[in-house]
Design a protein around this motif. Sequence first.
Motif, PDB file in Angstrom:
ATOM      1  N   UNK A  28     -11.023   7.152  -4.126  1.00  0.00           N
ATOM      2  CA  UNK A  28     -10.124   6.449  -3.699  1.00  0.00           C
ATOM      3  C   UNK A  28      -8.902   7.142  -2.034  1.00  0.00           C
ATOM      4  N   UNK A  78      -3.977  -6.197  -2.176  1.00  0.00           N
ATOM      5  CA  UNK A  78      -5.519  -5.817  -0.771  1.00  0.00           C
ATOM      6  C   UNK A  78      -5.277  -3.674  -0.979  1.00  0.00           C
ATOM      7  N   UNK A  79      -6.037  -3.908  -0.402  1.00  0.00           N
ATOM      8  CA  UNK A  79      -6.089  -2.288  -0.330  1.00  0.00           C
ATOM      9  C   UNK A  79      -5.861  -1.277  -1.389  1.00  0.00           C
ATOM     10  N   UNK A  80      -6.848  -1.993  -2.362  1.00  0.00           N
ATOM     11  CA  UNK A  80      -7.218  -1.212  -3.252  1.00  0.00           C
ATOM     12  C   UNK A  80      -8.928  -0.614  -3.573  1.00  0.00           C
ATOM     13  N   UNK A  81      -9.081   0.489  -4.175  1.00  0.00           N
ATOM     14  CA  UNK A  81     -10.444   1.271  -3.900  1.00  0.00           C
ATOM     15  C   UNK A  81     -10.814  -0.043  -5.531  1.00  0.00           C
ATOM     16  N   UNK A  82     -10.521  -0.186  -6.200  1.00  0.00           N
ATOM     17  CA  UNK A  82     -11.532  -0.756  -7.330  1.00  0.00           C
ATOM     18  C   UNK A  82      -9.833  -1.223  -8.159  1.00  0.00           C
ATOM     19  N   UNK A 134     -14.126  -1.181 -11.203  1.00  0.00           N
ATOM     20  CA  UNK A 134     -14.431   0.768 -11.312  1.00  0.00           C
ATOM     21  C   UNK A 134     -15.550   0.811 -10.984  1.00  0.00           C
ATOM     22  N   UNK A 136       0.993  -1.186   0.112  1.00  0.00           N
ATOM     23  CA  UNK A 136      -0.172   0.075  -0.020  1.00  0.00           C
ATOM     24  C   UNK A 136       0.950   1.457   0.005  1.00  0.00           C
ATOM     25  N   UNK A 188      -9.615  -3.495 -12.478  1.00  0.00           N
ATOM     26  CA  UNK A 188      -9.911  -3.498 -13.198  1.00  0.00           C
ATOM     27  C   UNK A 188     -11.454  -4.770 -13.671  1.00  0.00           C
ATOM     28  N   UNK A 190      -2.886   6.708  -1.816  1.00  0.00           N
ATOM     29  CA  UNK A 190      -4.005   7.572  -2.351  1.00  0.00           C
ATOM     30  C   UNK A 190      -4.338   6.483  -3.671  1.00  0.00           C
ATOM     31  N   UNK A 191      -2.906   6.524  -4.986  1.00  0.00           N
ATOM     32  CA  UNK A 191      -3.615   5.659  -6.139  1.00  0.00           C
ATOM     33  C   UNK A 191      -3.536   4.264  -6.059  1.00  0.00           C
ATOM     34  N   UNK A 192      -2.704   3.567  -5.497  1.00  0.00           N
ATOM     35  CA  UNK A 192      -2.109   2.141  -5.143  1.00  0.00           C
ATOM     36  C   UNK A 192      -3.504   1.544  -5.836  1.00  0.00           C
ATOM     37  N   UNK A 193      -4.146   1.629  -6.043  1.00  0.00           N
ATOM     38  CA  UNK A 193      -4.810   0.623  -6.684  1.00  0.00           C
ATOM     39  C   UNK A 193      -4.914   0.698  -8.271  1.00  0.00           C
TER      40      UNK A 193
END
Lengths: 313, 664
Positions: free
Chosen positions: B94, B480-484, B88, A185, B486, A188-191
């Motif tokens: 985020x 882990x810890x992804x807000x979204x 998405x 992690x 693909x 903010x934009x880790x994803x």
Amino acid sequence: MSHLPSILHPAGIEAARISQLWWTMFWICTAVWIAVAVAALIAIRRGHRAAAVHVPDRTIVRNVATAAAISIVALIALLSQSVLIGRALNTLRSDDALRINVTANQWWWDIQYDNPVPSLRVTTANEIHIPVGKPVAFNLFSNDVIHSLWIPNLQGKIDLVPGRRNELWLQADKAGVYRGQCAEYCGLQHAKMALVVVADPPDQFEYWLAANRASAPAPVTPEQQRGKDIVEKGPCAMCHAITGTLAGGRSAPDLTHIASRSTLGAAAIPNMHGYLAGWVSDPQGIKPGNRMPPPGLSGEELQAVLAYLETLK
Amino acid sequence: MSAPQKRARDEEKRPRVVEDDARLSRQAQERQRLELERTWANGRGFIAWLAETDHKVIGRRFIVTAFGYFTLGGILAALMRIQLAKPENTFLGPDLYNQIFTMHGTTMMFLFAVPVVLAMGVYLVPLMIGARGIAFPRMLAYGYWMFLFGGMFLYLMFFFNVGPDNGWFSYPPLAGPEYGYGKRADVWAQLITFTEVSGLVVATCLVVTIFKLRTPGMSLNRMPLFVWAMLIVSFMVIFAMPSIVISSTCLILDRLVSTHFFNQAEGGDPILWQHLFWFFGHPEVYIIFLPALGMMSEVIATFSRRSVFGYTEMILSMTATAFIGFGVWVHHMFATGLPQLGQSFFTAASIMIVIPTAIQIFNWIATIWTARRLQITVPFLYMASFFFVFIIGGLTGVMLASVPLDRQVHDTYFVVAHFHYVLIGGSTFPLLGGIYFWFPKMYGRMLDDRLGRISFWLLFAGFNLTFFPMHLLGLGGMPRRVYTYPAAMGWQGMNLLASVGAATIAVSLLVYLVNVVVSLRRGAVAGENPWGAATLEWATSSPPPSYNFSPQPTVASSEPLWHSELAPPPLVGLATDRREVLVTFLLDAEPDHRYEMPGPSLWPLLTAITTSIMFVWSIFNPWGVVWGSIPIFVTLTGWFWPTEKKERIKHGIHGRMRPSETLP
């Protein structure tokens, strides 16, 4: 071809070894789970029915001790298997392997193919090309916080820690496109901090490397020329670099061969005309919080910039 | 003193059977009870409510408050599951998502799991060991208020959009001064300080209570297994907390006054944080887990109608777990690039820790196997689910102990699945069973059986539906810890399944809550010992009086209520006109001396308020530490102002008992 990320579909020797370890562990653990669950069910059934059938303590002690002994043997087996595979994972190291510097930033990857001759160095971003069948070493650095490089089909992850250099060795045995992702992690934009690894046959890889050593091609049409002017004199050059032009910023992805890459925004979106237009005009809409401010171009300027960027093959 | 004399004196001190003691007559007992009622009563009204120091009241408040935070943490989890139900998704951005997953982890670990198990100990331990109260009741009250204020502070900040967003582990540099903007990381670090204070206070109370307040006859080897678990866990808290005290303080200093503990550019080290954090963080898992094992033992023994098989092995196993638990922390850091040989030792330790837990599981199965008419009640169902649910978590834990495999699945949904199986399967299931089991003792009424079964099976199904697919997501590469994520990754099916499961869990917990609310008013009246259990908490009315027991029982076996024929006469001779308790020796619980317990007081609350002001002030201004300490000093002075009456000191109420004063 593009592969879905999975540790169970390895495309390289390291990931294959780990996948083999996974299956060993999976079957042993499944057997243990079934054994305990069945024992618990029988115990509940017996306990529920039997009105005080006496079992001598010695029998219980013997059974518990046997179960404990079996567990210990199974655990030692797993431990040795794990240590052996761990050692095997170290055998890829060699002195003449291809070395690639990967530097993580919030939230993109800076990629550099090192070379003693500075003009032969290749800098790119968010897309790593490697030759199939050859060991490759990544030298891992971070410019800000801790990140982690993970390409599930090729190898386990390792962190990129500021102030340290970590190494990741891997080898792709099948040509293809593999997705990697930041796995620690990092804000903010880790994803949306992903990358693409392209494993090419060696000759194709050499071709790619040679092509990427070249400076950016000169613009041909007036519109492309206008685009180049905007990039060089506008806000783009504050952060981005395009070799062979006045744009020399070093705090954002290198754009010299942007048009040859398959994704934008650290593999957030595909690199196609519409997406590129969307990214350049409103980067915050696609990846909120990323470090690229909206450049504030007019429609005509935007078209010119796009026309120029799309020549950067 | 000659040896025979000494022996004679020791003999005098031992609790003795005095069949015809006048103090045991019914009238005398009744008089004594009425006086105890007056002495231990807390006044009525709001002020008295705030000044409460009864361990049962504080324990209940602790449990209710922890479940309040559990509800908040659960709502946050539901929001995350809504967001991740489809790829998405734009339900949460985020920034909010990152705050929410941080708040969820922080809440569940620091405001629910640890406080609630300690709180069960606060409520039950004095009752189980036959004591009149808990040691240091005012300090306990202080611990409760600090816990309450800490959680309130965290959620207040979250509603002002200053909720922490660096994960419940707050790794620098992300949480450091350079990348952790605003006050969010400070809020996290200071919340940790609140919970540290609270945890250490409660652990100290429990250790002293268990060591010094056991009723005569309850030698260490007759202590209920739950009390053993709480003793071991309290020691773990005392040894693990200093590590997080140091690390969170260093983090605050880095942020507040620019020290450079974790700044590699100035000679600090971000990896140092990880060592310190996980040196606390891994034992924390066992701090949550061991009390649940204690509850398992009590419930399984009760419904199997026999003592848990292998009492000594159970204790040794828990102790071994506690020790090894301090030697496995590096398995959280296998991806940081530490040298391989060192990692192997931590792999070995992490695999070794399975053995003591396995032995306990085998012993429980043996206990059930040889049960005398096993009763499959709702609490038993919760405990039995441990064998199916927790073990999956334990086995994936073995996988994670392996360095190569961990490097693949570390920080993926596989780990999310693993630790929810361990923490929910290994602690929350037994805890919910334990609440169901002890609810009649706490509130005097039984929970409804039908609602209990519905809730259990919904939870069992919903839990597996939520967390089992996450294993597959992790193997399929979802970090882990992804807000979204693909759409092209093929993760949406499993994520949707998990979200449906989460909704099922929500329904099940709602049914549980309805059961509690309805049963509080209309449940069947429980009586002293509705389950026919063996331990002393069932030897008093439900709910117990403020003085716990009248008369105070003594014991001669580890299952006193099952061997009533062995029961020695109760304790007499302690003053009933003041809050006098008997302090006993550590090993054999022989009478040592009398001690007067402090009564209700407002000082703990006032001190908690001044401490909280200083803690909150200090994250905005370093001078808050200096000026904020003055009110704390004032309230502590008020708290410790000597109020002992001269006359009592003269009578030597704290002195060693003279032989002439021996208890029967």
